[in-house]
Design a protein around this motif. Structure first.
Motif, short mmCIF file in Angstrom:
data_model
loop_
_atom_site.label_atom_id
_atom_site.label_comp_id
_atom_site.label_asym_id
_atom_site.label_seq_id
_atom_site.Cartn_x
_atom_site.Cartn_y
_atom_site.Cartn_z
N ARG A 155 0.87 -1.19 0.00
CA ARG A 155 0.00 0.00 0.00
C ARG A 155 0.89 1.23 0.00
N ASP A 206 2.07 9.04 -3.00
CA ASP A 206 1.90 7.88 -3.89
C ASP A 206 3.04 6.88 -3.78
N ASP A 213 -10.00 11.47 3.26
CA ASP A 213 -9.06 12.15 2.36
C ASP A 213 -8.48 13.39 3.02
N GLU A 238 -10.44 4.19 7.33
CA GLU A 238 -11.38 3.34 6.57
C GLU A 238 -11.91 2.23 7.46
N LEU A 291 -5.99 3.82 5.78
CA LEU A 291 -6.58 2.54 6.19
C LEU A 291 -7.15 2.56 7.61
N THR A 310 -6.21 12.54 6.13
CA THR A 310 -4.97 11.87 5.72
C THR A 310 -4.00 12.87 5.09
N GLU A 327 -2.40 5.38 1.42
CA GLU A 327 -3.26 4.25 1.82
C GLU A 327 -2.89 3.72 3.20
N ASN A 328 -1.59 3.71 3.52
CA ASN A 328 -1.17 3.23 4.85
C ASN A 328 -1.82 4.04 5.96
#
Ligand SMILES: Nc1ncnc2c1ncn2[C@@H]1O[C@H](COP(=O)(O)OP(=O)(O)OP(=O)(O)O)[C@@H](O)[C@H]1O
Length: 246
Positions: A114, A152, A135, A125, A122, A138, A118-119
């Motif tokens: 990830r 990214d 969003d 989420e 998560l 983060t 994403e790390n």
């Protein structure tokens, strides 16, 4: 010699030291087979405190931290976290209690497949937070960590210091009450260590409790806090130091 003269009448109520304890340990021991990793630890950790757990390798520092995020269970004694007895948690209660802790490891433990964004995302989420909030928060946290230009990037392409910044961002993202950091700067250069402690200090300033396990004396000099020392699983003479400002 007689008793000391009293400076005046005692106040009607004494502050109870347990009132602001977020974690309380009563006679806690942890055994791995023949090895007694923690021996009869009694300790209060207070709200908003910055606490160092020091001691030589094998003294039991990591084991102590693991008790709080349920990485290990006590062999005897009790751990109360936010007033809840951790030995009596139901399966349903476990995730709710875990959320109150943000955990940082020496080896970062980022999810390798990830990216940086994403790390961190998560964590939010997993709690079912709305997408726009995920969003926004983060991005905001990664900007504070100086990692917004690398959102990214995959973990393997980052330096150790950068990976740890992402790990701290991830730990803070869930707005935990307590941060547990196990040798968070152990493998980092001094500049990266300073950034990591700065990030943790900023979160601590907002009122969080921060507990750092380390045998690095230089780290202790970077920020004031209470220092407790473990030796062969025993808590030896706590050394109260300063008030917890960076
Ligand atoms: N899962 C386990 N099984 C068996 N023994 C263990 C386990 N975890 C820890 N120990 C032992 O318990 C003792 C305390 O280990 P712990 O990792 O808590 O020490 P530490 O102070 O964090 O050390 P370090 O600074 O090297 O990380 C050590 O003797 C260790 O070998």
């Amino acid at each position: 010699m007689g008793p000391a003269l009293s400076p005046g009448p005692e106040p009607m109520t004494q502050p109870d030291p347990a009132d602001d304890a977020v974690i309380r340990l009563f006679n806690v021991s942890k055994r791995f087979g023949a090895k007694l990793a923690l021996s009869n630890i009694t300790l209060d950790i207070h709200k908003g405190e910055w606490l160092y757990v020091t001691g030589p390798s094998g003294a039991g520092k990591s084991t102590l931290l693991k008790l709080f995020y349920l990485g290990e269970k006590t062999t005897s004694g009790q751990v109360l976290a936010f007033g809840t007895n951790m030995n009596r948690l139901t399966a349903k209660e476990v995730p709710f209690l875990r959320r109150r802790f943000g955990i940082i490891f020496q080896d970062f433990k980022l999810i390798p497949n990830r990216n940086v964004f994403e790390n961190v995302a998560l964590v939010l989420e997993a709690r079912g937070e709305p997408r726009n909030m995920i969003d926004k928060r983060t991005r905001n946290i990664l900007r504070h960590a100086g990692m917004d230009k690398r959102m990214d990037a995959m973990p393997a392409s980052l330096s150790g210091g950068e990976q740890q910044r992402v790990a701290v961002a991830r730990a803070i993202a869930g707005q935990p009450d307590v941060i547990l950091a196990d040798e968070p700067t152990g493998s980092l250069d001094p500049k990266s260590a300073e950034i990591i402690i700065g990030l943790l200090a900023a979160y601590h300033e907002k009122g969080a409790t921060v507990m750092v396990a380390t045998h690095d004396r230089e780290l202790l000099a970077r920020k004031q806090g209470r220092i407790i020392r473990l030796e062969e699983g025993r808590l030896v003479a706590p050394e109260p130091v300063g008030g917890g400002r960076p």
